[in-house]
Design a protein around this motif. Structure first.
Motif, mmCIF file in Angstrom:
data_model
loop_
_atom_site.group_PDB
_atom_site.id
_atom_site.type_symbol
_atom_site.label_atom_id
_atom_site.label_comp_id
_atom_site.label_asym_id
_atom_site.label_seq_id
_atom_site.Cartn_x
_atom_site.Cartn_y
_atom_site.Cartn_z
ATOM 1 N N LEU A 32 -6.772 -8.960 1.168
ATOM 2 C CA LEU A 32 -7.803 -8.810 -0.020
ATOM 3 C C LEU A 32 -7.230 -8.083 -1.049
ATOM 4 C CD1 LEU A 32 -11.420 -8.469 1.556
ATOM 5 C CD2 LEU A 32 -10.565 -10.505 0.057
ATOM 6 N N LEU A 33 -6.451 -6.853 -0.797
ATOM 7 C CA LEU A 33 -5.842 -6.216 -1.836
ATOM 8 C C LEU A 33 -4.482 -6.974 -2.415
ATOM 9 C CD1 LEU A 33 -5.748 -2.793 0.209
ATOM 10 C CD2 LEU A 33 -7.018 -3.226 -1.956
ATOM 11 N N GLY A 34 -3.903 -7.690 -1.379
ATOM 12 C CA GLY A 34 -2.916 -8.488 -1.716
ATOM 13 C C GLY A 34 -3.115 -9.695 -2.784
ATOM 14 N N ARG A 35 -4.270 -10.365 -2.737
ATOM 15 C CA ARG A 35 -4.858 -11.152 -3.663
ATOM 16 C C ARG A 35 -5.327 -10.501 -5.022
ATOM 17 N NH1 ARG A 35 -6.789 -13.731 0.937
ATOM 18 N NH2 ARG A 35 -9.044 -13.115 0.646
ATOM 19 N N HIS A 36 -5.988 -9.438 -4.931
ATOM 20 C CA HIS A 36 -6.657 -9.048 -6.125
ATOM 21 C C HIS A 36 -6.304 -7.726 -6.819
ATOM 22 C CE1 HIS A 36 -9.166 -12.444 -5.007
ATOM 23 N NE2 HIS A 36 -9.649 -11.856 -3.843
ATOM 24 N N VAL A 37 -5.232 -7.005 -6.276
ATOM 25 C CA VAL A 37 -4.720 -5.985 -6.910
ATOM 26 C C VAL A 37 -3.501 -6.100 -7.578
ATOM 27 C CG1 VAL A 37 -3.897 -3.581 -6.611
ATOM 28 C CG2 VAL A 37 -5.866 -4.366 -5.285
ATOM 29 N N LYS A 38 -3.400 -5.981 -9.016
ATOM 30 C CA LYS A 38 -2.297 -6.139 -9.829
ATOM 31 C C LYS A 38 -1.321 -4.897 -10.163
ATOM 32 C CE LYS A 38 -4.603 -10.182 -10.092
ATOM 33 N NZ LYS A 38 -4.129 -11.265 -8.956
ATOM 34 N N LEU A 39 -0.322 -4.891 -9.657
ATOM 35 C CA LEU A 39 0.624 -3.702 -9.758
ATOM 36 C C LEU A 39 1.132 -4.002 -11.258
ATOM 37 C CD1 LEU A 39 2.707 -2.940 -6.494
ATOM 38 C CD2 LEU A 39 0.693 -1.789 -7.385
ATOM 39 N N ALA A 40 1.397 -2.680 -11.877
ATOM 40 C CA ALA A 40 2.180 -2.773 -13.233
ATOM 41 C C ALA A 40 3.953 -3.014 -12.712
ATOM 42 C CB ALA A 40 2.064 -1.262 -13.507
ATOM 43 N N ALA A 41 4.501 -3.334 -13.848
ATOM 44 C CA ALA A 41 5.969 -3.844 -13.551
ATOM 45 C C ALA A 41 6.614 -2.699 -13.004
ATOM 46 C CB ALA A 41 6.593 -4.198 -15.086
ATOM 47 N N CYS A 164 -7.003 8.043 -11.897
ATOM 48 C CA CYS A 164 -6.950 8.031 -10.337
ATOM 49 C C CYS A 164 -5.510 7.418 -9.918
ATOM 50 C CB CYS A 164 -7.790 7.183 -9.615
ATOM 51 S SG CYS A 164 -8.090 7.554 -7.841
ATOM 52 N N PRO A 165 -4.915 7.959 -8.998
ATOM 53 C CA PRO A 165 -3.543 7.291 -8.293
ATOM 54 C C PRO A 165 -3.986 5.844 -8.107
ATOM 55 C CG PRO A 165 -3.817 9.209 -7.463
ATOM 56 C CD PRO A 165 -5.247 9.169 -8.099
ATOM 57 N N LEU A 166 -2.960 5.053 -7.863
ATOM 58 C CA LEU A 166 -3.059 3.555 -7.933
ATOM 59 C C LEU A 166 -3.757 3.144 -6.700
ATOM 60 C CD1 LEU A 166 0.445 1.882 -6.877
ATOM 61 C CD2 LEU A 166 -0.364 4.207 -6.225
ATOM 62 N N LEU A 167 -4.592 2.082 -6.665
ATOM 63 C CA LEU A 167 -4.937 1.227 -5.530
ATOM 64 C C LEU A 167 -3.854 0.566 -5.235
ATOM 65 C CD1 LEU A 167 -7.267 0.656 -3.308
ATOM 66 C CD2 LEU A 167 -7.943 -1.061 -4.866
ATOM 67 N N ASP A 168 -3.353 0.414 -3.968
ATOM 68 C CA ASP A 168 -1.972 -0.209 -3.684
ATOM 69 C C ASP A 168 -2.457 -1.646 -3.251
ATOM 70 O OD1 ASP A 168 0.788 -0.725 -3.467
ATOM 71 O OD2 ASP A 168 0.831 0.273 -1.419
ATOM 72 N N ARG A 169 -1.397 -2.465 -3.182
ATOM 73 C CA ARG A 169 -1.713 -3.840 -2.818
ATOM 74 C C ARG A 169 -1.724 -4.049 -0.933
ATOM 75 N NH1 ARG A 169 1.482 -7.869 -3.858
ATOM 76 N NH2 ARG A 169 -0.053 -9.341 -4.444
ATOM 77 N N LYS A 170 -1.491 -2.670 -0.414
ATOM 78 C CA LYS A 170 -1.403 -2.798 1.043
ATOM 79 C C LYS A 170 -2.408 -1.849 1.438
ATOM 80 C CE LYS A 170 3.620 -4.050 1.174
ATOM 81 N NZ LYS A 170 4.931 -3.611 1.568
ATOM 82 N N ALA A 171 -3.266 -2.462 2.623
ATOM 83 C CA ALA A 171 -3.964 -1.284 3.473
ATOM 84 C C ALA A 171 -3.158 -0.224 3.965
ATOM 85 C CB ALA A 171 -4.713 -2.175 4.155
ATOM 86 N N LEU A 172 -3.697 0.904 4.190
ATOM 87 C CA LEU A 172 -3.186 1.905 5.102
ATOM 88 C C LEU A 172 -3.441 1.513 6.252
ATOM 89 C CD1 LEU A 172 -4.472 5.383 3.118
ATOM 90 C CD2 LEU A 172 -2.101 4.177 3.069
ATOM 91 N N THR A 173 -2.330 1.811 7.191
ATOM 92 C CA THR A 173 -2.278 1.383 8.832
ATOM 93 C C THR A 173 -2.258 2.622 9.440
ATOM 94 O OG1 THR A 173 -0.282 1.054 8.699
ATOM 95 C CG2 THR A 173 -1.224 -0.857 8.081
ATOM 96 N N GLY A 174 -3.238 2.645 10.358
ATOM 97 C CA GLY A 174 -2.903 3.789 11.620
ATOM 98 C C GLY A 174 -2.318 3.547 12.662
ATOM 99 N N THR A 175 -1.107 2.552 12.876
ATOM 100 C CA THR A 175 -0.622 2.016 13.831
ATOM 101 C C THR A 175 0.370 3.235 14.486
ATOM 102 O OG1 THR A 175 0.921 1.082 12.298
ATOM 103 C CG2 THR A 175 -0.730 -0.386 13.351
ATOM 104 N N SER A 176 0.720 3.859 13.758
ATOM 105 C CA SER A 176 1.628 5.131 13.940
ATOM 106 C C SER A 176 1.421 6.064 13.081
ATOM 107 C CB SER A 176 3.102 4.727 14.356
ATOM 108 O OG SER A 176 3.763 4.608 13.200
ATOM 109 N N ALA A 177 1.862 7.238 13.490
ATOM 110 C CA ALA A 177 2.100 8.385 12.302
ATOM 111 C C ALA A 177 3.069 8.390 11.463
ATOM 112 C CB ALA A 177 2.055 9.648 13.342
ATOM 113 N N ALA A 178 4.057 7.901 11.759
ATOM 114 C CA ALA A 178 5.426 7.844 10.949
ATOM 115 C C ALA A 178 4.811 6.836 9.827
ATOM 116 C CB ALA A 178 6.429 7.362 11.828
ATOM 117 N N ALA A 179 4.318 5.590 10.567
ATOM 118 C CA ALA A 179 3.974 4.660 9.272
ATOM 119 C C ALA A 179 2.750 5.078 8.460
ATOM 120 C CB ALA A 179 3.530 3.352 9.746
ATOM 121 N N LEU A 180 2.092 5.885 8.821
ATOM 122 C CA LEU A 180 0.983 6.402 7.756
ATOM 123 C C LEU A 180 1.549 7.483 6.801
ATOM 124 C CD1 LEU A 180 -2.069 6.414 6.988
ATOM 125 C CD2 LEU A 180 -2.341 7.935 8.542
#
Length: 277
Positions: A32-41, A164-180
């Motif tokens: 959903l974020l990838g479809r509906h969040v638009k990043l600045a250049a 506010c800081p940007l809403l990213d086009r990617k979800a935060l993931t909890g798959t690992s501490a390093a990735a988060l």
């Protein structure tokens, strides 16, 4: 007959009910974020296509339902990165849902009201088995002392405002501490590199920071390290020292920031809705 009698004499065995599996990659929200969040250049800020989210409201509703289905005991069995990503994504997704209840007839999330109808204190959803509000996620859980102690919560959650800081086009993931940790640091760096929100003023030799560093200074000044090993600061000026390469253009100005010689001032906060135009 003997087998029947033996079975009747045996104590009843409770069969544990399996907890439903949960996607810690948050693929549905990520899509959903990838479809509906638009990043600045420059990738440092974003706008949200709320009309697009409205068209995908069924998919958003399904994701929100999956969040609400998580029990407190299930959550308690997760790792801290999994818990953190769950809470941050829940905050952001339910904030989008809140905006959609009034879209397109609002110009700011504050249009809901700051007393009656307060969008952060309205218990409009269920999380971990109880009625919950946005402040309950951020202030009472994610910012609670001794839980995560992670100041980058302020780039992890998005209040649907331009300031506010940007809403990213990617979800935060909890798959690992390093990735988060990598995701949070990327968001932190993009926020501090956004000169509309944070900057070194070469003319006045002042470090101009977002109001977030004033409102939530204590979160950044706790010292020690978060559960992801992010070290705090002893003064707000140290934000400029650590991220001098993002805040100033000349090496002389960066040296000034690293030497903690710049006065710190905070900028006005823009509460306008972060809607795509």
């Amino acid at each position: 007959r003997d087998l029947v009698l033996l079975a009747a004499a045996m104590p009843a065995v409770r069969v544990a009910r399996a907890q439903p599996s949960f996607d810690h990659g948050h693929a549905a929200w990520d899509a959903l974020l990838g479809r509906h969040v638009k990043l600045a250049a420059d990738g440092r800020s974003s706008r949200v296509d709320y009309a697009g989210f409205m068209a995908s409201r069924a998919a958003l509703g399904a994701y929100l339902t999956s969040l609400s289905a998580v029990s407190e005991s299930q959550y308690a069995g997760w790792s801290k990165p999994q818990q953190y990503a769950f809470l941050a994504n829940a905050y952001n997704a339910f904030t989008v849902e809140k905006i959609l209840t009034r879209w397109p007839n609002l110009k700011s999330i504050r249009d809901f009201g700051t007393l009656i109808g307060n969008p952060w204190k309205d218990r409009f959803f269920t999380l971990l088995g109880k009625p919950q509000h946005l402040d309950g996620i951020e202030h009472e859980t994610m910012r609670a002392t001794g839980v995560f102690d992670e100041p980058r919560v302020h780039v992890a959650v998005n209040c649907a405002s331009v300031g506010c800081p940007l809403l990213d086009r990617k979800a935060l993931t909890g798959t690992s501490a390093a990735a988060l940790d990598a995701q949070l640091e990327d968001l932190m760096r993009r926020f501090l590199a956004d000169r509309t929100r944070n900057r070194f003023n070469a003319r006045t030799k002042t470090l101009e920071l977002s109001k977030i560093f004033d409102w939530y200074a204590d979160d950044f000044l706790k010292g020690g390290k978060s559960f992801l090993a992010y070290a705090g600061f002893t003064s707000v000026a140290e934000v400029g020292a650590r991220y001098a390469d993002l805040l100033a253009d000349s090496e002389a100005d960066r040296a000034l920031l690293r030497a903690l010689q710049a006065e710190v001032v905070t900028l006005d906060y823009d509460w306008s809705l972060n809607a795509a135009r």
